[in-house]
Design a protein around this motif. Structure first.
Motif, PDB file in Angstrom:
ATOM      1  N   MET A   2       0.831  -1.207   0.000  1.00 27.60           N
ATOM      2  CA  MET A   2       0.000   0.000   0.000  1.00 27.60           C
ATOM      3  C   MET A   2       0.867   1.260   0.000  1.00 27.60           C
ATOM      4  SD  MET A   2      -2.991  -1.015   2.591  1.00 27.60           S
ATOM      5  CE  MET A   2      -1.785  -1.834   3.566  1.00 27.60           C
ATOM      6  N   ILE A   3       0.252   2.357  -0.458  1.00 28.05           N
ATOM      7  CA  ILE A   3       1.041   3.579  -0.598  1.00 28.05           C
ATOM      8  C   ILE A   3       1.492   4.132   0.749  1.00 28.05           C
ATOM      9  CG2 ILE A   3       0.156   4.300  -2.822  1.00 28.05           C
ATOM     10  CD1 ILE A   3      -1.822   6.078  -1.291  1.00 28.05           C
ATOM     11  N   VAL A   4       0.762   3.818   1.837  1.00 29.58           N
ATOM     12  CA  VAL A   4       1.128   4.440   3.116  1.00 29.58           C
ATOM     13  C   VAL A   4       2.362   3.794   3.731  1.00 29.58           C
ATOM     14  CG1 VAL A   4      -1.111   5.312   3.701  1.00 29.58           C
ATOM     15  CG2 VAL A   4      -0.520   2.991   4.299  1.00 29.58           C
ATOM     16  N   GLN A  57      -4.208   3.357   9.318  1.00 28.59           N
ATOM     17  CA  GLN A  57      -5.451   3.262   8.536  1.00 28.59           C
ATOM     18  C   GLN A  57      -6.693   3.277   9.423  1.00 28.59           C
ATOM     19  OE1 GLN A  57      -4.993  -0.043   5.796  1.00 28.59           O
ATOM     20  NE2 GLN A  57      -2.803   0.261   5.944  1.00 28.59           N
ATOM     21  N   PRO A  59      -9.101   6.249  10.270  1.00 25.56           N
ATOM     22  CA  PRO A  59      -9.378   7.675  10.100  1.00 25.56           C
ATOM     23  C   PRO A  59     -10.169   8.294  11.237  1.00 25.56           C
ATOM     24  CG  PRO A  59     -10.040   6.415   8.186  1.00 25.56           C
ATOM     25  CD  PRO A  59      -9.762   5.438   9.259  1.00 25.56           C
ATOM     26  N   LEU A  60     -10.928   7.481  12.005  1.00 23.82           N
ATOM     27  CA  LEU A  60     -11.855   8.080  12.965  1.00 23.82           C
ATOM     28  C   LEU A  60     -11.157   8.697  14.166  1.00 23.82           C
ATOM     29  CD1 LEU A  60     -14.785   5.555  12.926  1.00 23.82           C
ATOM     30  CD2 LEU A  60     -14.652   7.802  11.913  1.00 23.82           C
TER      31      LEU A  60
ATOM     32  N   PHE B  65      -5.987   7.931  -0.877  1.00 18.12           N
ATOM     33  CA  PHE B  65      -5.835   6.573  -0.347  1.00 18.12           C
ATOM     34  C   PHE B  65      -7.180   5.866  -0.414  1.00 18.12           C
ATOM     35  CE2 PHE B  65      -4.715   3.976   3.621  1.00 18.12           C
ATOM     36  CZ  PHE B  65      -4.247   2.952   2.843  1.00 18.12           C
ATOM     37  N   GLU B  67      -8.205   2.758  -0.396  1.00 16.77           N
ATOM     38  CA  GLU B  67      -8.573   1.562   0.362  1.00 16.77           C
ATOM     39  C   GLU B  67      -9.431   1.901   1.576  1.00 16.77           C
ATOM     40  OE1 GLU B  67      -5.626   1.981  -0.937  1.00 16.77           O
ATOM     41  OE2 GLU B  67      -4.723   0.079  -1.583  1.00 16.77           O
ATOM     42  N   LEU B  68      -9.357   3.171   2.032  1.00 17.05           N
ATOM     43  CA  LEU B  68     -10.090   3.542   3.242  1.00 17.05           C
ATOM     44  C   LEU B  68     -11.576   3.710   2.990  1.00 17.05           C
ATOM     45  CD1 LEU B  68      -7.776   6.141   4.954  1.00 17.05           C
ATOM     46  CD2 LEU B  68      -8.210   3.820   5.640  1.00 17.05           C
ATOM     47  N   VAL B  71     -14.537   7.110   4.379  1.00 12.61           N
ATOM     48  CA  VAL B  71     -14.096   7.712   5.638  1.00 12.61           C
ATOM     49  C   VAL B  71     -12.858   8.570   5.420  1.00 12.61           C
ATOM     50  CG1 VAL B  71     -13.965   7.155   8.064  1.00 12.61           C
ATOM     51  CG2 VAL B  71     -14.718   5.450   6.465  1.00 12.61           C
TER      52      VAL B  71
END
Lengths: 90, 128, 363
Positions: A2-4, A57, A59-60, B65, B67-68, B71
């Motif tokens: 994944m990019i992150v 990953q 976000p909340l 991004f 995949e998220l 959200v």
């Protein structure tokens, strides 16, 4: 991949920066030095919180960064009010 | 990955890299500068270059991004709000602290060549 | 690459644990009390990072305001009203160095063991392995079974206000009693009636202008944290302490006379009582409906259960409101922000006025 995952390379730099601020905060000869380094430390931690929110990953959990920024500013205000040697309410 | 997402990712990583560089520079300055008023410069780099810029970069990275899911807009919005707060509050905090430190003489002004503010206070043009 | 990817959170955890331990130790042995307060603030910010990495954002949202903001504020006021230096002969420098070295070695060994355990088990961070109780809570907070569900995707708010609502109710009562005690101690002390002058009072014009811009934005963020409490991390208490920043900023940057223009202590008490009434109403509303319709119902009941078929609607027009949770969060927000407003107003009254009352010079 994944990019992150490339964020892995950047996080240690932020940690080194944070450790340098802590060294100055603990060493700081005067009180304004300590407050200034806690300032930088708090804002760097806010940036790190946002980076980790992307990195893990989830976000909340982003609201914590906003609240940390606000309260570090409030700590600044309290300390400068204390240093001004006036009554706290005036 | 669409072209616009690719561009957002690259810009995001560049901004985060700038942030990492600024953190190291500000940390070195924080430790090597001689006194409080000189260290304010390092604090500026730490707050704006080291924190504001990477938060914007992270928000852009989160926007691209996929995949998220939906959200990711929440993440990006929260990041932008935190960045705006930091942009307004960090300089004001430094200013309040510097003013309090100057007038309360909590931090020494050393090396001092000329202090225009002190002369103005002596003349009575500036009050605390 | 992928091993490094999994190792980074552990590395951050061990470094933050080490640094916060050192700063706590220095805070304990420091003679200058203001510096001790600042060292404990360093420890608090690092603990916030640890809690964040352990995936408990609700705790972070409570911990940051209380330990970075409110505790230093109250301690600074206390130091200002008393003495700056601690007048106790502490331990010698050699002893303190030995203790500090032991602490550092201990923390390094613990961090090394943590890394070693990670290398042995190859666990993913954060752990995806949950216990039976946690799995039960995660499954019953949303959609799994209508008969057990609390109808909220945020399990912390569901647990705090639904599963163990009575406990949270008594916690709120404890804070209410503390504020009643503060009001009773300060019963004759009033905010002096002075006119607010823009240039003579408060801090510099830059600070005032920035605060004028920021206060509405901070209030919006606080209200959104409180009202989204049943959807995202946050809730009534978290939103309330965020909104308490604005009160403290108004008092410290402008002055207490400026803040007293907007709300008096009595108004704050009234709004706080309204919030607490909202909590009590939300707790007993199903019970009242049950009495009126002759059905069985429980106190702190949110959704219909097997033997008590009464419940509040969990959505209005397609928007999830999770029954009583929204009412609880709104009321708690009002109660908490007004409670802190009362405390800040009482603490920021000038020392002369307080001493006059204490010496009995004012009837």
């Amino acid at each position: 991949m994944m990019i992150v995952e490339y964020l892995t390379f950047f996080i240690p730099f932020y940690l080194i920066g944070i450790i340098m601020y802590v060294v100055r905060a603990l060493k700081g000869p005067t009180i304004p030095d300590t407050v200034l380094s806690i300032d930088c430390l708090g804002y760097a931690l806010a940036a790190l919180l946002v980076i980790f929110s992307v990195y893990l990953q989830s976000p909340l959990i982003i609201a914590c960064a906003i609240v940390l920024t606000l309260w570090i500013y409030a700590l600044d205000v309290y300390m400068s009010k204390y240093l001004e040697k006036k009554e706290l309410g005036e | 990955m669409s072209p616009i997402d690719f561009v957002l990712t690259v810009i995001g990583y560049i901004l985060i890299g700038i942030g990492a560089f600024c953190q190291i520079v500000a940390g070195m300055g924080m430790n090597r500068f001689p006194n409080f008023f000189v260290r304010l410069h390092a604090a500026t780099i730490a707050a704006i270059g080291g924190s504001f810029v990477p938060i914007i970069g992270c928000s852009l990275l989160a926007l691209s991004f996929e995949e998220l899911g939906d959200v990711r807009f929440f993440l990006a919005g929260g990041g932008f709000v935190a960045a705006v707060f930091l942009l307004i509050l960090a300089p004001v905090g430094s200013h309040l602290l510097a003013k309090a430190a100057y007038f309360s003489k909590a931090a020494v002004l050393q090396p001092k060549v000329v202090d225009a503010l002190e002369e103005d206070i002596r003349k009575g043009e500036v009050h605390e | 690459m992928s091993e490094l990817y999994e190792l980074i959170p552990y590395l951050v955890l061990s470094i933050t644990a080490l640094v916060s331990t050192i700063s706590v130790y220095l805070a304990i042995i420091e003679k200058d009390l203001i510096k001790a307060v600042l060292y404990s603030a360093i420890q608090s910010t690092f603990y916030a990072l640890i809690f964040y990495l352990l995936m408990v954002p609700d705790i972070v949202l409570v911990y940051i305001p209380v330990s970075v903001g409110l505790l230093p504020a109250i301690l600074i006021i206390a130091v200002k009203k008393t003495e700056k230096y601690e007048d106790v002969t502490g331990i010698s420098k050699t002893t303190s160095t030995i203790i500090l070295t032991l602490v550092v070695i201990f923390t390094l060994i613990s961090g090394y063991l943590l890394l070693l355990s990670h290398a042995i088990t190859f666990a993913i961070f954060p752990s995806t392995d949950v216990r039976t109780l946690a799995r039960w809570f995660l499954n019953t907070t949303l959609w799994w079974n209508r008969m057990f569900s609390a109808m909220s995707p945020e399990s912390v708010t569901a647990i705090v206000w639904d599963y163990r609502g009575l406990d949270t109710y008594f916690e709120t009562s404890v804070m209410y009693l503390a504020i009643i005690g503060a009001l009773a101690l300060a019963r004759y002390i009033e905010i002096p009636k002075k006119v607010f002058k823009e240039e003579a009072m408060g801090m510099s014009i830059i600070g005032k202008m920035a605060t004028r811009i920021m206060v509405p934005m901070i209030l919006i963020v606080a209200v959104s944290i409180a009202l989204h409490g049943h959807l995202t991390p946050g809730g009534g208490f978290q939103g309330g302490v965020t909104a308490a920043v604005t009160v403290s900023l108004l008092i410290f940057i402008f002055s207490v006379y400026f803040a007293a223009r907007f709300f008096k202590i009595n108004t704050a008490i009234l709004l706080r009582i309204i919030g607490l009434t909202g909590i009590i109403l939300a707790a007993t509303i199903t019970l009242i409906i049950g009495f009126l319709t002759g059905q069985q119902a429980y106190i702190f009941q949110n959704q219909p259960k097997v033997i008590a078929q009464i419940g509040l609607p969990y959505e209005i027009g397609g928007n999830l409101i999770s029954g009583t949770l929204l009412i609880f969060n709104t009321s708690e927000f009002l109660a908490v922000v007004m409670g802190f407003a009362i405390l800040f107003l009482l603490l920021s009254i000038p020392e002369e006025n307080v001493m006059e009352v204490i010496r009995g010079e004012v009837e």
